[in-house]
Design a protein around this motif. Structure first.
Motif, PDB file in Angstrom:
ATOM      1  N   ALA A   1       0.832  -1.208   0.000  1.00 57.71           N
ATOM      2  CA  ALA A   1       0.000   0.000   0.000  1.00 57.71           C
ATOM      3  C   ALA A   1       0.862   1.251   0.000  1.00 57.71           C
ATOM      4  O   ALA A   1       1.512   1.574   0.994  1.00 57.71           O
ATOM      5  N   GLN A   2       0.843   1.956  -1.126  1.00 59.36           N
ATOM      6  CA  GLN A   2       1.560   3.225  -1.224  1.00 59.36           C
ATOM      7  C   GLN A   2       0.812   4.306  -0.456  1.00 59.36           C
ATOM      8  O   GLN A   2       1.416   5.156   0.203  1.00 59.36           O
ATOM      9  N   GLY A   3      -0.499   4.288  -0.561  1.00 62.95           N
ATOM     10  CA  GLY A   3      -1.358   5.222   0.157  1.00 62.95           C
ATOM     11  C   GLY A   3      -2.647   4.515   0.513  1.00 62.95           C
ATOM     12  O   GLY A   3      -2.924   3.425   0.015  1.00 62.95           O
ATOM     13  N   ALA A   4      -3.459   5.143   1.365  1.00 55.48           N
ATOM     14  CA  ALA A   4      -4.689   4.492   1.810  1.00 55.48           C
ATOM     15  C   ALA A   4      -5.821   5.509   1.944  1.00 55.48           C
ATOM     16  O   ALA A   4      -5.833   6.329   2.866  1.00 55.48           O
ATOM     17  N   SER A   5      -6.763   5.442   1.007  1.00 56.81           N
ATOM     18  CA  SER A   5      -7.989   6.228   1.114  1.00 56.81           C
ATOM     19  C   SER A   5      -8.891   5.576   2.164  1.00 56.81           C
ATOM     20  O   SER A   5      -8.646   4.454   2.601  1.00 56.81           O
ATOM     21  N   THR A   6      -9.954   6.249   2.558  1.00 54.35           N
ATOM     22  CA  THR A   6     -10.822   5.685   3.593  1.00 54.35           C
ATOM     23  C   THR A   6     -12.217   6.275   3.556  1.00 54.35           C
ATOM     24  O   THR A   6     -12.416   7.388   3.060  1.00 54.35           O
ATOM     25  N   ASP A   7     -13.182   5.511   4.075  1.00 55.67           N
ATOM     26  CA  ASP A   7     -14.530   6.039   4.303  1.00 55.67           C
ATOM     27  C   ASP A   7     -14.730   6.378   5.784  1.00 55.67           C
ATOM     28  O   ASP A   7     -15.805   6.788   6.191  1.00 55.67           O
ATOM     29  N   SER A   8     -13.679   6.202   6.589  1.00 58.83           N
ATOM     30  CA  SER A   8     -13.780   6.457   8.018  1.00 58.83           C
ATOM     31  C   SER A   8     -13.784   7.950   8.302  1.00 58.83           C
ATOM     32  O   SER A   8     -13.133   8.731   7.601  1.00 58.83           O
ATOM     33  N   ASN A   9     -14.490   8.328   9.351  1.00 58.38           N
ATOM     34  CA  ASN A   9     -14.533   9.738   9.750  1.00 58.38           C
ATOM     35  C   ASN A   9     -13.403  10.098  10.708  1.00 58.38           C
ATOM     36  O   ASN A   9     -13.275  11.259  11.104  1.00 58.38           O
ATOM     37  N   THR A  10     -12.564   9.121  11.060  1.00 63.26           N
ATOM     38  CA  THR A  10     -11.544   9.385  12.079  1.00 63.26           C
ATOM     39  C   THR A  10     -10.551  10.455  11.647  1.00 63.26           C
ATOM     40  O   THR A  10     -10.168  11.317  12.446  1.00 63.26           O
ATOM     41  N   ASN A  11     -10.104  10.413  10.382  1.00 61.14           N
ATOM     42  CA  ASN A  11      -9.151  11.417   9.931  1.00 61.14           C
ATOM     43  C   ASN A  11      -9.761  12.807   9.904  1.00 61.14           C
ATOM     44  O   ASN A  11      -9.106  13.803  10.217  1.00 61.14           O
ATOM     45  N   ARG A  12     -11.032  12.896   9.520  1.00 56.33           N
ATOM     46  CA  ARG A  12     -11.674  14.216   9.506  1.00 56.33           C
ATOM     47  C   ARG A  12     -11.859  14.764  10.915  1.00 56.33           C
ATOM     48  O   ARG A  12     -11.811  15.974  11.131  1.00 56.33           O
ATOM     49  N   LEU A  13     -12.095  13.869  11.875  1.00 57.70           N
ATOM     50  CA  LEU A  13     -12.150  14.318  13.265  1.00 57.70           C
ATOM     51  C   LEU A  13     -10.797  14.860  13.696  1.00 57.70           C
ATOM     52  O   LEU A  13     -10.695  15.915  14.330  1.00 57.70           O
ATOM     53  N   LEU A  14      -9.747  14.152  13.332  1.00 57.02           N
ATOM     54  CA  LEU A  14      -8.397  14.551  13.723  1.00 57.02           C
ATOM     55  C   LEU A  14      -7.973  15.840  13.042  1.00 57.02           C
ATOM     56  O   LEU A  14      -7.338  16.709  13.656  1.00 57.02           O
ATOM     57  N   PHE A  15      -8.354  15.993  11.757  1.00 53.70           N
ATOM     58  CA  PHE A  15      -7.906  17.152  10.971  1.00 53.70           C
ATOM     59  C   PHE A  15      -9.010  18.203  10.803  1.00 53.70           C
ATOM     60  O   PHE A  15      -8.973  19.008   9.884  1.00 53.70           O
ATOM     61  N   ARG A  16      -9.993  18.178  11.707  1.00 51.69           N
ATOM     62  CA  ARG A  16     -11.025  19.220  11.809  1.00 51.69           C
ATOM     63  C   ARG A  16     -11.770  19.431  10.498  1.00 51.69           C
ATOM     64  O   ARG A  16     -11.920  20.551  10.005  1.00 51.69           O
ATOM     65  N   GLY A  17     -12.241  18.326   9.937  1.00 54.51           N
ATOM     66  CA  GLY A  17     -13.077  18.400   8.742  1.00 54.51           C
ATOM     67  C   GLY A  17     -12.325  18.362   7.433  1.00 54.51           C
ATOM     68  O   GLY A  17     -12.946  18.291   6.370  1.00 54.51           O
ATOM     69  N   LEU A  18     -11.004  18.413   7.477  1.00 57.10           N
ATOM     70  CA  LEU A  18     -10.212  18.381   6.253  1.00 57.10           C
ATOM     71  C   LEU A  18      -9.782  16.944   5.943  1.00 57.10           C
ATOM     72  O   LEU A  18      -9.858  16.065   6.795  1.00 57.10           O
ATOM     73  N   ASP A  19      -9.318  16.725   4.729  1.00 51.78           N
ATOM     74  CA  ASP A  19      -8.870  15.406   4.317  1.00 51.78           C
ATOM     75  C   ASP A  19      -7.346  15.319   4.386  1.00 51.78           C
ATOM     76  O   ASP A  19      -6.647  16.203   3.895  1.00 51.78           O
TER      77      ASP A  19
ATOM     78  N   ASN B   1      -2.489   2.593  -4.494  1.00 54.07           N
ATOM     79  CA  ASN B   1      -3.413   3.112  -3.493  1.00 54.07           C
ATOM     80  C   ASN B   1      -4.425   2.036  -3.118  1.00 54.07           C
ATOM     81  O   ASN B   1      -4.883   1.278  -3.977  1.00 54.07           O
ATOM     82  N   ILE B   2      -4.741   1.964  -1.825  1.00 53.60           N
ATOM     83  CA  ILE B   2      -5.756   1.029  -1.377  1.00 53.60           C
ATOM     84  C   ILE B   2      -6.847   1.804  -0.639  1.00 53.60           C
ATOM     85  O   ILE B   2      -6.759   3.020  -0.471  1.00 53.60           O
ATOM     86  N   PHE B   3      -7.860   1.086  -0.183  1.00 52.82           N
ATOM     87  CA  PHE B   3      -9.018   1.702   0.462  1.00 52.82           C
ATOM     88  C   PHE B   3      -9.268   1.009   1.798  1.00 52.82           C
ATOM     89  O   PHE B   3      -9.447  -0.206   1.852  1.00 52.82           O
ATOM     90  N   SER B   4      -9.241   1.782   2.893  1.00 57.39           N
ATOM     91  CA  SER B   4      -9.507   1.233   4.226  1.00 57.39           C
ATOM     92  C   SER B   4     -10.932   1.598   4.645  1.00 57.39           C
ATOM     93  O   SER B   4     -11.264   2.773   4.771  1.00 57.39           O
ATOM     94  N   THR B   5     -11.744   0.576   4.839  1.00 57.54           N
ATOM     95  CA  THR B   5     -13.155   0.800   5.117  1.00 57.54           C
ATOM     96  C   THR B   5     -13.512   0.433   6.553  1.00 57.54           C
ATOM     97  O   THR B   5     -12.861  -0.417   7.165  1.00 57.54           O
ATOM     98  N   ASP B   6     -14.549   1.057   7.079  1.00 56.41           N
ATOM     99  CA  ASP B   6     -15.072   0.696   8.390  1.00 56.41           C
ATOM    100  C   ASP B   6     -16.135  -0.393   8.301  1.00 56.41           C
ATOM    101  O   ASP B   6     -16.572  -0.909   9.324  1.00 56.41           O
ATOM    102  N   PHE B   7     -16.580  -0.733   7.076  1.00 49.66           N
ATOM    103  CA  PHE B   7     -17.631  -1.722   6.886  1.00 49.66           C
ATOM    104  C   PHE B   7     -17.076  -2.972   6.210  1.00 49.66           C
ATOM    105  O   PHE B   7     -16.555  -2.883   5.095  1.00 49.66           O
ATOM    106  N   PHE B   8     -17.195  -4.120   6.873  1.00 54.75           N
ATOM    107  CA  PHE B   8     -16.853  -5.378   6.204  1.00 54.75           C
ATOM    108  C   PHE B   8     -18.030  -5.847   5.363  1.00 54.75           C
ATOM    109  O   PHE B   8     -17.876  -6.205   4.199  1.00 54.75           O
ATOM    110  N   TYR B   9     -19.224  -5.841   5.957  1.00 52.86           N
ATOM    111  CA  TYR B   9     -20.442  -6.201   5.219  1.00 52.86           C
ATOM    112  C   TYR B   9     -21.181  -4.914   4.876  1.00 52.86           C
ATOM    113  O   TYR B   9     -21.588  -4.166   5.744  1.00 52.86           O
ATOM    114  N   PHE B  10     -21.352  -4.648   3.592  1.00 50.59           N
ATOM    115  CA  PHE B  10     -21.970  -3.405   3.127  1.00 50.59           C
ATOM    116  C   PHE B  10     -22.782  -3.750   1.882  1.00 50.59           C
ATOM    117  O   PHE B  10     -22.299  -3.672   0.770  1.00 50.59           O
TER     118      PHE B  10
END
Length: 233
Positions: free
Chosen positions: A106-124, A152-161
């Motif tokens: 994984a060179q980079g990791a996109s995500t659907d998680s809100n954790t990064n936005r919480l940490l970076f105050r709404g920014l990506d 690039n890979i994708f880190s998701t919070d949902f296994f079953y979606f």
């Protein structure tokens, strides 16, 4: 001593392999390391330290998902002074031509998680692997004749979606190779702590084609990615 790991200072090496399944942590330690000791059994989230070619290495189970990994990564970094974290795990391919057992760095990791936005105050924030470790792992794989994909890979919070059958189209359209549940958080925490991190994954299923392997099918590729990871010592 930390809350969730409970090991003593000095029990854990500066390089730690992370795997979601604690039994896989034991399998890796017993298969690849010498003079292995178990430093934690708290909540059955096993952790081991041993030696690889004379170098101390630890293997720690983290559980599944970004929130669970964040607990163990945080404690490893801030309570035990770990300098290198390498995730060795599985993923679901998002390209129909990616076969079971293939290895993805994984060179980079996109995500659907809100954790990064919480940490970076709404920014990506775009979390990336440590470049030197990535290059070491890639070159080691080539030297060993192991084919790997890097991207690039994708880190998701949902296994079953299952509510949105169109869910994956936007990611496949942007050349995302696979999905896991931990890498984005790992890279974010490592960046914030100024340590090195890398995620090396083996394909256990293909989300697009529906192909999947048994737990036994995963063991050989797991040892291959651990072999690559240990070259990053």
């Amino acid at each position: 001593m930390s809350i969730h790991i409970g090991a003593e200072k000095g029990d854990i090496a500066e390089t730690v392999l992370l795997t979601g399944d604690p039994l896989r942590a034991r399998f890796i330690a017993q298969s690849m390391l010498e003079n292995v000791t178990c430093y934690t059994q708290v909540r059955n989230m096993l952790g081991f330290t041993g030696y690889y070619k004379g170098n101390p290495v630890s293997v720690q189970g983290t559980g599944m998902g970004q929130s669970s990994l964040a607990i163990y990564a945080h404690e490893l970094i801030h309570s035990y002074g770990v300098k290198k974290l390498i995730r060795v795990g599985t993923c679901g391919a998002l390209m129909p031509n990616i076969k079971l057992g293939e290895i993805i760095i994984a060179q980079g990791a996109s995500t659907d998680s809100n954790t990064n936005r919480l940490l970076f105050r709404g920014l990506d924030f775009a979390p990336l692997a440590d470049f030197n470790m990535l290059m070491q792992a890639f070159q080691t794989a080539k030297q060993k004749g192991i084919n790997v994909r890097v991207g690039n890979i994708f880190s998701t919070d949902f296994f079953y979606f299952k509510d949105d059958p169109e869910r994956w189209k936007i990611w496949t359209a942007h050349k995302i190779l696979c999905a896991d549940m931990e890498t984005s958080m790992l890279y974010t925490l490592a960046a914030g702590a100024n340590i090195q991190a890398l995620s090396i994954l083996t394909v256990s299923d293909n989300i697009i084609t529906g192909a999947f392997g048994t737990s036994e099918d995963r063991e050989k590729p797991i040892l291959d990615i651990v072999d690559i990871a240990l070259a990053c010592l």
